[in-house]
Design a protein around this motif. Structure first.
Motif, PDB file in Angstrom:
ATOM      1  N   ARG A 101       0.833  -1.207   0.000  1.00 24.75           N
ATOM      2  CA  ARG A 101       0.000   0.000   0.000  1.00 24.75           C
ATOM      3  C   ARG A 101       0.861   1.249   0.000  1.00 24.75           C
ATOM      4  O   ARG A 101       0.442   2.300  -0.459  1.00 24.75           O
ATOM      5  N   TYR A 123     -10.736   1.104  -7.946  1.00 21.50           N
ATOM      6  CA  TYR A 123     -10.500  -0.217  -7.342  1.00 21.50           C
ATOM      7  C   TYR A 123      -9.632  -0.136  -6.087  1.00 21.50           C
ATOM      8  O   TYR A 123     -10.004  -0.634  -5.023  1.00 21.50           O
ATOM      9  N   GLY A 124      -8.466   0.482  -6.224  1.00 16.40           N
ATOM     10  CA  GLY A 124      -7.536   0.539  -5.098  1.00 16.40           C
ATOM     11  C   GLY A 124      -8.139   1.229  -3.879  1.00 16.40           C
ATOM     12  O   GLY A 124      -8.179   0.655  -2.789  1.00 16.40           O
ATOM     13  N   ARG A 126     -11.190   1.638  -3.072  1.00 17.50           N
ATOM     14  CA  ARG A 126     -12.274   0.833  -2.508  1.00 17.50           C
ATOM     15  C   ARG A 126     -11.714  -0.332  -1.702  1.00 17.50           C
ATOM     16  O   ARG A 126     -12.155  -0.607  -0.583  1.00 17.50           O
ATOM     17  N   VAL A 127     -10.749  -1.008  -2.279  1.00 14.94           N
ATOM     18  CA  VAL A 127     -10.180  -2.176  -1.609  1.00 14.94           C
ATOM     19  C   VAL A 127      -9.502  -1.779  -0.300  1.00 14.94           C
ATOM     20  O   VAL A 127      -9.554  -2.495   0.699  1.00 14.94           O
ATOM     21  N   LEU A 128      -8.876  -0.615  -0.316  1.00 17.03           N
ATOM     22  CA  LEU A 128      -8.184  -0.168   0.893  1.00 17.03           C
ATOM     23  C   LEU A 128      -9.124   0.472   1.904  1.00 17.03           C
ATOM     24  O   LEU A 128      -8.691   0.902   2.968  1.00 17.03           O
ATOM     25  N   VAL A 179      -4.008   5.360  -4.758  1.00 16.54           N
ATOM     26  CA  VAL A 179      -3.957   4.914  -3.363  1.00 16.54           C
ATOM     27  C   VAL A 179      -2.856   5.633  -2.579  1.00 16.54           C
ATOM     28  O   VAL A 179      -2.531   5.230  -1.467  1.00 16.54           O
TER      29      VAL A 179
ATOM     30  N   LEU B 207      -1.553  -3.098  -5.485  1.00 17.07           N
ATOM     31  CA  LEU B 207      -2.322  -1.977  -4.927  1.00 17.07           C
ATOM     32  C   LEU B 207      -2.634  -2.202  -3.458  1.00 17.07           C
ATOM     33  O   LEU B 207      -3.310  -1.388  -2.826  1.00 17.07           O
ATOM     34  N   GLY B 208      -2.181  -3.323  -2.923  1.00 13.62           N
ATOM     35  CA  GLY B 208      -2.420  -3.582  -1.513  1.00 13.62           C
ATOM     36  C   GLY B 208      -3.696  -4.361  -1.256  1.00 13.62           C
ATOM     37  O   GLY B 208      -4.232  -4.334  -0.151  1.00 13.62           O
ATOM     38  N   GLN B 213      -9.708 -10.290  -1.617  1.00 13.07           N
ATOM     39  CA  GLN B 213     -10.189  -9.155  -2.409  1.00 13.07           C
ATOM     40  C   GLN B 213      -9.865  -9.360  -3.885  1.00 13.07           C
ATOM     41  O   GLN B 213     -10.694  -9.098  -4.765  1.00 13.07           O
ATOM     42  N   LYS B 217     -12.921  -9.535  -6.363  1.00 15.92           N
ATOM     43  CA  LYS B 217     -13.155  -8.318  -7.139  1.00 15.92           C
ATOM     44  C   LYS B 217     -12.453  -8.276  -8.486  1.00 15.92           C
ATOM     45  O   LYS B 217     -12.800  -7.459  -9.326  1.00 15.92           O
TER      46      LYS B 217
END
Ligand SMILES: Nc1ncnc2c1ncn2[C@@H]1O[C@H](COP(=O)(O)OP(=O)(O)O)[C@@H](O)[C@H]1O
Ligand SMILES: [Mg+2]
Lengths: 276, 317
Positions: A101, A123-124, A126-128, A179, B207-208, B213, B217
């Protein structure tokens, strides 16, 4: 052939003023095979550092060890210290996901997700679990930052696969900065692109340097000369213990010094095209 | 003479670049192969048309006697009674129950297995498990039918769980049918997920995103058209499955409201009635084909809808 560093930027200090990321005796193994041996180097904050050298000398391997992407490869193992602001990324307590991250990566071949342009950026965040006050604004800001907004603003809901290769790669860079990482690693990001798309990405890198630290692997020496503040030259040597070839850092200096007055004969041979 | 040289051109290298591009290079053997392949393709089409015609002719006779509306919407199925009635709804509800129950079992298990194999299992483990899974898909359905009747219904439902049910139930047939479909759904979904390029997973990880996930996704949506295809195949197998329902769901045609009741499915009816001695051209005989035609049409509709759905949700990579 001689290459002159174009960004003969006198302001680049002899040593990185602020060391954001440091390698100390980094060795990377694939099973028993040691691909990278004893790398010591420090990356300067808000600098662009290029890693160059002949194919197979471990540039990608070293790059992946900087954000623990090697963890995803079966049998890959990293020894030594890689520290971000002094904190070892390979410490037992460190979560590799947290590392990624903070240190993002852009790949050789553009790899947008099979989603819309908008969703690729969102995407990033949201995922984080980032909670921007407006995702639309975040997407717009990010795409603007990546110099892509004007080209895509009318087709945000269309598939990212409809973009050209160069646009896809800028989208991947945008996706990474969405991100807010500190460092962006790029593994030959232009090798699949034409010269015009390449030069746009180089422009983008120079701009992003204000806010981010960039480490770029490139097989293109002119590219290193054009964009990098510092350049590290690697080569593959016979491993004394196993007899296999292994990647070593030969010389690391300001880009102007590497291209105009290298101290190692091997560097000079490589950049003058006599080797590799 | 080099095989690359045009057959009617000069053998000498000096004519390079001067030979006509229109020269035929194909060999006589290739024409034979082509003819055989064309015949094979034509035969497939002819056979398919033949089946449709064979289904249609007796069905047309059937609908001459029984109005189509009465057939499709009638709620009493008693084709062999003196006061015969031909409402197919009871058969359709039984089919809907067994297929629905089967999917309830097969979709979660099948997709779970596919996700585990494709995203979590070590490659060596996957190499061992996948063939075993595919082996399961090859078990004859009569074995599953036996299992449903003698074990699931008789032992599990009646003895262990003490459920209020008879010798047959659509639940037992549906659950076992679901188990039968799991390998199909798991295997095809796993293929679809494994086909998603590794670079997608790397991009997500960089992207972590964690593995779950990334799976949910990125990989799952990218593989969705394959996964939907797997589920549709599962539905088709459920609708068309015969042996398990003939053995375990029961033989009484009634509108099923409780899954512990017995019920006769469309396939179950055909399997039972076809064993009797229906004279060609009799109403009993024609009834079989009318139900067969309905099965065929339902399967076609499912396939058509699924093609539309797959197109809509496609995330191509
Ligand atoms: N996933 C891997 N498994 C095993 N060996 C690898 C793997 N990736 C790279 N290597 C080996 O490590 C060495 C360095 O590779 P790499 O880092 O890709 O070099 P470069 O990027 O400089 O061309 C090469 O000998 C290569 O074959
Ligand atoms: Mg490489």
């Amino acid at each position: 052939m001689t290459i002159h560093a174009m960004n003969s930027n006198l302001s680049v200090p002899e040593q990185p003023a602020q060391r954001i990321l440091e390698c100390e005796k980094v060795n990377v193994f694939y099973g028993d095979y040691r691909a990278v041996t004893d790398v010591n180097m420090a990356f300067g904050q808000n600098e662009i550092t290029a890693l160059i050298g002949p194919s197979g000398c471990g540039k990608s391997t070293l790059l992946r060890s900087l954000n623990r992407m090697n963890d995803l490869i079966d049998g890959a193992r990293t020894e030594g210290l890689v520290t971000l602001h002094g904190e070892n990324l390979y410490d037992k307590e460190v979560d590799p996901i947290a590392v990624r991250r903070r240190i993002g990566m852009v790949f050789q071949k553009p790899n947008p997700f099979p989603k819309s342009i908008y969703d690729n950026i969102a995407y990033g965040p949201r995922v984080l679990g980032m909670k921007p006050s407006s995702m639309d604004d975040l997407v717009e800001e990010t795409l603007t930052r990546a110099a892509l907004w004007d080209e895509v603003k009318d087709k945000l809901k269309q598939s990212a696969f409809g973009l050209s290769g160069g646009q896809q790669q800028r989208l991947c860079i945008a996706r990474t900065i969405a991100v807010q990482p500190e460092i962006i690693l790029m593994d030959e990001p232009c090798s699949a692109l034409d010269p015009i798309a390449t030069s746009r990405i180089e422009d983008l890198m120079r701009e992003l340097r204000e806010d981010y630290t960039i480490v770029i692997v490139t097989h293109n020496m002119q590219q290193a000369a054009r964009v990098a503040d510092r350049t590290a030259f690697f080569t593959a040597l016979q491993d004394e213990t196993t007899g296999n070839r292994t990647g070593v850092l030969v010389e690391y200096d300001k880009t102007t010094k590497i291209f105009e007055d290298p101290s190692d004969q091997r560097t000079e041979d490589y950049i003058s095209g006599r080797f590799g | 003479m080099s095989t690359l040289a045009p057959s009617r051109g000069s053998a000498s290298g000096s004519t390079r670049g001067t030979g006509s591009l229109k020269t035929k290079i194909s060999k006589p053997g290739e024409r034979v192969v082509l003819i055989v392949l064309r015949l094979a393709a034509a035969l497939t089409v002819v056979i398919t048309i033949g089946i449709i015609v064979a289904l249609l002719l007796p069905s047309i006779q059937f609908f001459a006697e029984v109005p189509i509306f009465e057939f499709l919407f009638g709620t009493r199925w008693a084709p062999r009674f003196a006061d015969a009635s031909f409402g197919v709804i009871p058969l359709v509800t039984a089919t809907a129950w067994t297929t629905g129950i089967a999917l309830l079992v097969a979709i979660p298990l099948g997709l779970g297995a596919a996700i585990f194999l494709s995203e979590y299992a070590h490659p060596n483990l996957r190499k061992t498990l996948k063939p075993i899974l595919e082996l399961l898909a090859g078990i004859p359905t009569v074995v599953f039918g036996l299992f449903a009747l003698q074990f699931v219904q008789a032992v599990v439902f009646k003895q262990w769980l003490n459920l209020d049910t008879g010798a047959f139930s659509v639940l037992a047939a549906g659950v076992v049918m679901g188990v039968m479909i799991v390998p199909t759904i798991a295997s095809i979904s796993e293929d679809a997920m494994s086909a998603v390029p590794q670079s997608m997973r790397q991009g997500s990880a960089a992207l972590g995103a964690n593995r779950m996930q990334t799976t949910v996704k990125v990989v799952f949506p990218a593989a969705l058209s394959g996964i939907l295809a797997a589920i549709v195949l599962g539905i088709s197998r459920g609708v068309g499955e015969t042996m398990i329902v003939a053995m375990a769901a029961g033989g009484q045609a009634q509108i099923v409201t409780n899954p512990l009741d017995q019920g006769q499915t469309m396939t179950g009816f055909i399997a039972n009635a076809a064993l009797g001695d229906s004279r060609v051209g009799s109403i009993e005989y024609n009834t079989l084909f009318a139900v067969g035609l309905l099965l065929f049409v339902i399967t076609l509709i499912i396939n058509y809808i699924s093609i539309r759905v797959v197109r809509k949700f496609r995330e191509a990579y």
